[in-house]
Design an enzyme around this catalytic site. Structure first.
Site, mmCIF file in Angstrom:
data_model
loop_
_atom_site.group_PDB
_atom_site.id
_atom_site.type_symbol
_atom_site.label_atom_id
_atom_site.label_comp_id
_atom_site.label_asym_id
_atom_site.label_seq_id
_atom_site.Cartn_x
_atom_site.Cartn_y
_atom_site.Cartn_z
ATOM 1 N N GLY A 187 4.254 4.495 6.173
ATOM 2 C CA GLY A 187 4.823 3.730 5.059
ATOM 3 C C GLY A 187 6.259 3.295 5.295
ATOM 4 O O GLY A 187 6.938 2.878 4.374
ATOM 5 N N ALA A 188 6.746 3.389 6.527
ATOM 6 C CA ALA A 188 8.143 3.051 6.799
ATOM 7 C C ALA A 188 8.286 1.641 7.366
ATOM 8 O O ALA A 188 9.370 1.238 7.764
ATOM 9 C CB ALA A 188 8.746 4.063 7.767
ATOM 10 N N SER B 144 -7.518 13.787 11.654
ATOM 11 C CA SER B 144 -6.127 13.477 11.951
ATOM 12 C C SER B 144 -5.296 14.711 11.650
ATOM 13 O O SER B 144 -5.613 15.461 10.720
ATOM 14 C CB SER B 144 -5.673 12.317 11.073
ATOM 15 O OG SER B 144 -4.264 12.277 11.034
ATOM 16 N N SER C 32 2.718 2.137 11.618
ATOM 17 C CA SER C 32 1.899 3.301 11.962
ATOM 18 C C SER C 32 0.423 2.915 11.950
ATOM 19 O O SER C 32 -0.362 3.406 12.763
ATOM 20 C CB SER C 32 2.156 4.465 11.006
ATOM 21 O OG SER C 32 1.973 4.053 9.671
ATOM 22 N N ASP D 34 4.830 -14.706 11.400
ATOM 23 C CA ASP D 34 3.654 -14.629 12.298
ATOM 24 C C ASP D 34 2.425 -15.333 11.728
ATOM 25 O O ASP D 34 1.784 -16.131 12.411
ATOM 26 C CB ASP D 34 3.342 -13.195 12.766
ATOM 27 C CG ASP D 34 3.074 -12.175 11.675
ATOM 28 O OD1 ASP D 34 3.230 -12.515 10.475
ATOM 29 O OD2 ASP D 34 2.693 -11.033 12.016
ATOM 30 N N ASP E 160 2.325 -6.959 14.624
ATOM 31 C CA ASP E 160 2.390 -5.503 14.786
ATOM 32 C C ASP E 160 1.454 -5.027 15.897
ATOM 33 O O ASP E 160 1.839 -4.247 16.773
ATOM 34 C CB ASP E 160 2.013 -4.800 13.473
ATOM 35 C CG ASP E 160 2.872 -5.268 12.312
ATOM 36 O OD1 ASP E 160 3.886 -5.939 12.561
ATOM 37 O OD2 ASP E 160 2.509 -4.967 11.161
ATOM 38 N N TYR F 221 1.727 -8.671 -0.299
ATOM 39 C CA TYR F 221 1.700 -9.302 1.029
ATOM 40 C C TYR F 221 0.760 -10.510 1.027
ATOM 41 O O TYR F 221 1.146 -11.610 1.420
ATOM 42 C CB TYR F 221 1.244 -8.284 2.091
ATOM 43 C CG TYR F 221 1.327 -8.826 3.499
ATOM 44 C CD1 TYR F 221 2.460 -8.639 4.264
ATOM 45 C CD2 TYR F 221 0.268 -9.555 4.046
ATOM 46 C CE1 TYR F 221 2.553 -9.151 5.545
ATOM 47 C CE2 TYR F 221 0.344 -10.068 5.330
ATOM 48 C CZ TYR F 221 1.487 -9.854 6.077
ATOM 49 O OH TYR F 221 1.564 -10.370 7.349
HETATM 50 C C1 GLA Z 1 3.759 -6.772 8.284
HETATM 51 C C2 GLA Z 1 2.552 -7.503 8.888
HETATM 52 C C3 GLA Z 1 2.984 -8.409 10.042
HETATM 53 C C4 GLA Z 1 4.132 -9.321 9.625
HETATM 54 C C5 GLA Z 1 5.241 -8.517 8.939
HETATM 55 C C6 GLA Z 1 6.324 -9.395 8.379
HETATM 56 O O1 GLA Z 1 4.290 -5.889 9.207
HETATM 57 O O2 GLA Z 1 1.588 -6.591 9.361
HETATM 58 O O3 GLA Z 1 1.884 -9.170 10.499
HETATM 59 O O4 GLA Z 1 3.687 -10.358 8.805
HETATM 60 O O5 GLA Z 1 4.733 -7.711 7.886
HETATM 61 O O6 GLA Z 1 6.995 -10.065 9.386
#
Ligand code: GLA
Length: 388
Positions: free
Chosen positions: A123-124, A67, A128, A36, A173, A223
């Protein structure tokens, strides 16, 4: 939790009734991973579970964030909405979205009492956090009469993640959470934001999500490092293709012709994954549209291998889970889903094989890792909505 219980929880917390209730889902990505933020294709679907947000105005000129999933309660004055809170506080996800409205010129003149509850396992790798962001973005669009389309709401969520959570994520996401449709996956071009909803009502086959419950997760450092390695790859490739904007512009043939420009070995492997994954995603969607589910499954398996060897975001737990799945008769394909390291795999499994899948994969996974897996047969649900 049922809606009525949530309403009662709101009344108990704030001593009044909620005046509006919103929902935004988590997501599972079928194929197209780490593409993405490279302008590539993704193919996620929204889940039937997500985050609920109940709210009511207050007369106190404060925003209250609570929450049912986390104990920490946050109260902020209306002049404290533009800066992230310290220590990775959970309220940064909704706060970051409110801040985006202020940045876009909206005046926040009223305080709100908010109560969040989510049933996406945290965290899965099932987004979320995107569910919290999109629920908040959707709620404030409604309250502020902002005429934003769902793509804009996804961008608000993504910007909140960048600026308030420190993760330079792509749009997948939040987009899936905002634009999801029951029994459909979203074939999204993350460069142009054009998308197609593709039916995923599979005859005799289910989407099964397996949670590794692994303690490792893709932290913002790992990341953001992937994002930077891809940017480095683009800069190195520009020596041969000065007009190159992102890795997804390259076909595999284009890439082979210029890959010698990639003097950084890590950047080379990262780029090879992205270019291959974009092609696999396009091929997988074409296969699904033709009803060639076997091909779709093979591409899922190849996606996992590439994420393992070239992108290096799987780790022993996700590998153990996928490898165990590949051995089961009736498994059409299986791969890690989401950012990686920990989190979940997604598998396409024939109905009659699901009990054996859960038993055997669970056993082999436990034997290899000492951890207990959890399985969900995914229901593909709708995107964000106002419930009441
Ligand atoms: C996380 C990020 C997304 C995407 C995925 C890997 O979920 O939030 O934007 O980069 O990793 O595809």
């Amino acid at each position: 939790m049922e809606l009525n219980e949530l309403k009662q929880a709101f009344e108990k917390t704030y001593g009044k009734k909620a005046s509006a209730i919103y929902f935004a889902p988590g997501r599972v990505n079928l194929i197209g991973e780490h593409t993405d933020y490279n302008g590539g294709y993704v193919f996620p679907c929204a889940l039937s579970f997500g985050t609920y947000l109940l709210m009511a105005e207050n007369d106190d000129q404060v925003m209250r964030f609570q929450s049912l999933n986390v104990p920490e309660k946050i109260v902020l004055n209306l002049n404290q909405l533009e800066k992230p809170l310290a220590n990775n506080c959970w309220a940064n996800y909704p706060l970051g979205c409110i801040a985006q409205y202020i940045k876009r010129g909206f005046a926040i003149r009223r305080g709100y009492d908010m109560l969040f509850w989510g049933n996406v396992p945290a965290g899965a790798g099932l987004s979320s956090s995107a569910a919290i962001e999109v629920a908040t973005a959707f709620a404030f669009a409604d309250l502020l009469n902002a005429e934003y389309d769902r793509t804009e709401l996804a961008k608000i969520g993504q910007q909140s993640e960048h600026e308030f959570a420190g993760v330079n994520c792509g749009i997948m996401d939040q987009f899936a959470s905002a634009q999801g449709k029951k029994d459909h996956a979203i074939f999204l071009n993350c460069d142009t934001m054009e998308f197609q909803l593709v039916p995923v009502k599979l005859e005799g086959v289910k989407v099964v999500v397996a949670n590794t419950h692994s303690p490792h997760k893709l932290d913002s450092g790992a990341y953001n490092a992937r994002v930077e390695q891809c940017q480095l790859a683009v800069r190195q490739l520009q020596s041969k293709r000065p007009d190159l904007k992102n890795l997804a512009q390259l076909t595999e043939t284009d890439f082979k012709a210029i890959e010698s420009a990639l003097t950084d070995e890590t950047a080379h492997r990262r780029a090879r994954h992205v270019v291959g994954e974009v092609q696999r995603t396009t091929d997988a969607v074409a296969a699904l549209k033709k009803g060639d589910i076997a091909k779709f499954g093979q591409l899922m398996n190849q996606s996992h291998v590439s994420l393992r060897d070239d992108y290096e975001v799987t780790g022993p737990e996700l590998d153990a889970m996928a490898e165990a799945a590949w051995k089961i008769d009736g498994v059409i394909g299986s791969r890690m889903t989401g950012g990686g390291f920990g989190g979940c795999t997604v598998s396409l499994v024939k109905d009659e094989a699901i009990p054996a899948f859960i038993e055997k994969v669970g056993k082999e996974y436990a034997a290899k890792t000492g951890l207990t897996a959890e399985f969900y047969v995914a229901e593909i649900g709708d995107g964000a909505k106002r419930i009441e």
